[in-house]
Design an enzyme around this catalytic site. Structure first.
Site, PDB file in Angstrom:
ATOM      1  N   GLU A 156      -4.668  -9.052  -0.020  1.00 24.91           N
ATOM      2  CA  GLU A 156      -5.182  -8.679   1.303  1.00 24.91           C
ATOM      3  C   GLU A 156      -6.673  -8.459   1.193  1.00 24.91           C
ATOM      4  O   GLU A 156      -7.138  -7.657   0.388  1.00 24.91           O
ATOM      5  CB  GLU A 156      -4.478  -7.414   1.813  1.00 24.91           C
ATOM      6  CG  GLU A 156      -4.780  -7.088   3.259  1.00 24.91           C
ATOM      7  CD  GLU A 156      -3.892  -5.960   3.787  1.00 24.91           C
ATOM      8  OE1 GLU A 156      -2.677  -5.962   3.474  1.00 24.91           O
ATOM      9  OE2 GLU A 156      -4.416  -5.078   4.482  1.00 24.91           O
ATOM     10  N   GLU A 209       0.833  -1.212   0.000  1.00 30.38           N
ATOM     11  CA  GLU A 209       0.000   0.000   0.000  1.00 30.38           C
ATOM     12  C   GLU A 209       0.869   1.264   0.000  1.00 30.38           C
ATOM     13  O   GLU A 209       0.694   2.172   0.808  1.00 30.38           O
ATOM     14  CB  GLU A 209      -0.969  -0.021   1.182  1.00 30.38           C
ATOM     15  CG  GLU A 209      -1.927  -1.189   1.121  1.00 30.38           C
ATOM     16  CD  GLU A 209      -2.913  -1.227   2.286  1.00 30.38           C
ATOM     17  OE1 GLU A 209      -2.797  -0.397   3.211  1.00 30.38           O
ATOM     18  OE2 GLU A 209      -3.807  -2.088   2.267  1.00 30.38           O
TER      19      GLU A 209
END
Length: 808
Positions: A502, A425
């Site tokens: 995820e 991220e």
């Protein structure tokens, strides 16, 4: 040739090299000594503590691995913040004294640290050896020029500075929290992390093995050496041999060896077959070094349309994300604690783990090799742009190349690792600097290993906006969350391969249930938005409470299960972990996101995955049957290997139900009347399984269940003892919160306690714990002396109980 075909061929070529990878376990030979024992520790700072003559007699004596943060008390004012676990950090010093006999010939001595969190600085006899800011990386220093021999002591001093906070977005721990090794080598030896194996060809009938070896010569004179390597099976039978002569000049010299294995036993999560390569270095006919390297044989590929293939067969990845803490034990590495976590995950049907978001302890990778888990090994949570105020971005410019290289060199020989991730991220995905940095990092990885695809976990699904994708350097596109966007992937990214890295962020507290169960709660509904949570800071254990960016388990799994081009998914998260206690503020101090709580007790959704991911016969009926008379209660059942389930309330059938498409449970809504509920599953009209739950009476007794009654007398082995509060008939009392006291006699001690309640501020290092929803945990650790260990659990108003462990 179109783009899709080019892309697929390029990826197939890349992955065809990775059929054989080996796992370089810590070598338990005479030249590698565990250096964990007999350290001295001081919490605080003293600028003179590096000096050899410094007086440390008042310091605390302990063994490492050690995490001083887990020994502290929770506080809303902790510098690590609630997101980091609300536990103390600071600065600490470690010192160790040791003697060495004068070697009869020239020797080199090195000190290996598997990990120190963080900003470590190391001295030997007052000489500064170096620093490593990144707390998750392993490193080595050469002690040889500064050592004393004979009766003169050597003093190793380590300063650890975890005072700059917040350093992370989760609990890190503080200290020398991984193992330390003293390594003794002859002048000519296999270099640090100095072997690498690839397979130009591997199949069920033949494996061609290519071994690269780097030899280090610390002598100024050239050395003529003979290197013999053998491939051994699990029984030690030699299957193939190779030998090479080499003139080793001062510094690093390289050689290659090749082998062929007929009808190899392939490595997979279901059959994690391991071989071993034994490499021996001879000088003038004398053995001067030995390097033993377990290896596993497998090949795999990602495809744009059919997903993932392992050893030539379609394979769905059933993965979880894991942070590194071990619950009540903190960040301090303990092999048995990690093994237990993997055992619990294996029972659920997990075959893959993403190491979030940093290189793990070496022992965890060895366990994944041996037990069978496919691993995404991830290097960084942060690049140059800030995520944590005092995070890795402060060290990026100076250290990222060295840290990434060291991760690849250390870990590239594990058969479990099948993907390298260079970031999680990363904010640079929204910035054009992400193009340059992604290419740089990918080049670093490929300079050391071209046998695995490179990925980064992305949050931006629009290809026009994602600069990490635009770099062209990612072999595999990994996406976090937004499962509804996955169906657009083939059109948005034609010819590309994807992975769901995820998923979920579903919230739950073990044993707590909010009705109605078919109403989803989004807590909070948006970033920092207010919401009506529960006064006791719990979240429902039905699959009906999620973070605003997340989704329910069932909704996400339905998308992944039904689409072949999605190779699988990695759930956030396998276990609860310390820190990041969304959605609640302090005193919440650990996450609600695990399928398994911090104790290792499965939450209910564990059995949904077990029913989908394993062939075990599953019938799991929940919740408990202790409610207010007449209250409307939803009862769920997860099941497999059956066509339907029938529910009985106090003996009266409530009808049979079957799962609808993309639903993974059945539900009944019934009024509560004390007594019992019973579920029966059927296949072709025949009973398959049955489960019955009784209304529990008043708390009366304590039940103790050890995961192992026989442990090793090695000073680190553990027995995890589940503690249940039951009524007189042995039914667990589902709301019991009794304070349980623990006493240990014999060759063991309490290493930690917990109950899985995310908002408990009781210490982990204690001899007592309140039950949470009827359960708690006591962890007993062995001493180094064999004998019996008796554990007694007592509580006011309850019948106490004891059990005895044997330590061998």
């Amino acid at each position: 040739m179109n783009k899709s075909t080019k892309r697929n061929i390029r990826l197939l070529m890349l992955l065809s090299l990775t059929g054989l990878i080996f796992s370089c376990q810590p070598k338990q030979l005479a030249d590698r000594q565990n250096f964990d024992k007999d350290w001295k520790f001081m919490l605080g700072d003293d600028s003179l503590a590096f000096q050899a003559g410094y007086e440390d007699g008042s310091w605390r004596k302990l063994n490492v691995p050690h995490d001083w943060s887990i020994e502290g008390e929770f506080s809303a004012d902790a510098p690590s913040t609630t997101e980091g676990g609300a536990l103390p950090t600071g600065i600490g010093w470690y010192r160790k004294s040791f003697r060495l006999e004068k070697p009869t010939s020239n020797k080199n001595f090195y000190i290996d640290f598997d990990g120190v969190f963080c900003n470590s600085e190391v001295w030997i006899n007052g000489h500064f050896l170096g620093k490593r800011p990144y707390g998750y990386i392993s490193f080595r220093y050469d002690l040889t020029p500064y050592l004393n021999y004979g009766e003169s002591e050597n003093i190793l001093a380590v300063r650890v500075d975890n005072s700059a906070q917040p350093a992370s977005r989760w609990y890190t721990g503080s200290g020398i929290y991984r193992h330390v090794w003293l390594v003794e080598k002859n002048p000519v030896h296999v270099a640090h992390w100095g072997t690498f194996v690839t397979t130009p060809e591997v199949s069920e009938t033949l494996a061609k093995v290519h071994l690269d070896i780097q030899l280090e010569n610390t002598d100024t004179q050239e050395q003529e050496v003979l290197v013999k390597s053998s491939v051994l099976d699990s029984q030690g039978t030699v299957l193939a041999k190779a030998e090479s002569t080499l003139t080793a000049t001062n510094g690093i010299s390289s050689l290659t060896q090749n082998f062929e294995l007929n009808n190899p036993a392939l490595w997979s999560p279901e059959n994690p077959n391991l071989y071993q390569v034994k490499s021996e270095v001879f000088k003038e006919g004398k053995l001067v070094d030995e390097y033993n390297t377990p290896l596993g044989l497998r090949w795999f590929e990602f495809t744009p349309d059919k997903g993932f293939f392992l050893n030539g067969k379609p394979y769905k990845l059933h993965g979880v994300n894991q942070h590194h803490d071990l619950g009540a034990l903190g960040a301090a590495v303990n092999t048995r604690a990690m093994e237990r976590q993997l055992e619990i995950l294996k029972e659920m049907g997990v075959n893959g783990i993403r190491m979030a978001h940093n290189p793990p302890a070496p022992e965890l990778l060895h366990l994944c090799d041996k037990m069978g888990f496919l691993v995404i090994n991830e290097s960084f949570d942060e690049w140059k742009k800030t995520k944590a105020k005092k995070g890795y971005h402060l060290y990026w410019d100076e250290w990222h190349k060295r840290d990434l290289e060291d991760m690849i060199l250390r870990d590239r020989n594990h058969p479990s690792i099948f993907v390298w991730s260079i970031g999680n991220e990363i904010p640079e995905q929204f910035d054009t600097t992400g193009i340059r940095i992604t290419r740089e990092l990918a080049d670093i990885v490929k300079s050391l290993d071209t046998t695995r695809p490179i990925t980064a976990a992305l949050t931006e699904t629009d290809p026009e906006k994602n600069n990490l994708y635009k770099s062209g350097a990612l072999d595999l596109l990994s996406f976090n969350y937004k499962h509804e966007e996955y169906l657009k992937f083939p059109d948005r990214y034609p010819g590309e391969c994807m992975l769901a890295s995820e998923n979920m962020s579903a919230l739950s507290s073990r044993g707590h249930y909010d009705f109605p169960s078919d109403s989803v709660r989004i807590w909070p509904p948006a970033y920092n938005a207010p919401f009506d949570g529960n006064p006791d800071l719990t979240a429902s254990s039905f699959d009906n409470c999620i973070a605003y960016w997340g989704a329910t388990h069932e909704d996400t799994w339905a998308v992944v299960k039904n689409n072949d081009f999605i190779p699988g998914m990695f759930i956030w998260s396998g276990f609860d972990y310390i820190g990041e206690p969304l959605p609640y503020p302090y005193p919440a101090r650990s996450s609600y996101l695990g399928i398994i709580d911090l104790c290792g007790f499965p939450k209910d959704v564990y059995y949904m995955y077990q029913s989908e991911w394993t062939d075990k016969t599953v019938l799991h009926l929940f919740p408990h049957w202790n409610w207010t008379e007449g209250q409307t209660v939803d009862l769920w059942a997860y099941y497999n290997n059956a066509d339907e389930v029938e529910l009985f309330v106090n003996g009266v059938s409530q009808g049979r139900k079957s799962k609808e498409k993309d639903q993974f449970h059945v539900m009944w809504r019934v009024p509560f009347h004390a007594g019992s509920v019973r579920a029966v599953s059927y296949k072709n009209g025949e009973k398959v399984a049955e489960q019955e739950i009784h209304t529990a009476g008043q708390a009366a007794k304590i039940e103790l269940i050890a995961d192992r009654n026989n442990i090793k007398a090695d000073g680190s082995d553990l027995s995890f003892i589940t503690v249940k509060v039951t009524d007189k008939d042995g039914n667990m009392v589902p709301d019991a919160a009794n304070l349980i006291n623990f006493n240990v006699d014999g060759e063991g001690f309490v290493a930690g306690v917990d109950n899985g309640y995310q908002a408990s501020t009781d210490p982990f290092k204690a001899s007592y714990r309140k039950a949470f929803n009827g359960m708690c945990l006591v962890i007993v650790q062995s001493t180094e002396h064999a004998g019996n260990i008796k554990i007694t659990a007592s509580s006011d108003g309850l019948e106490s109980n004891s059990l005895t462990l044997t330590s061998n």
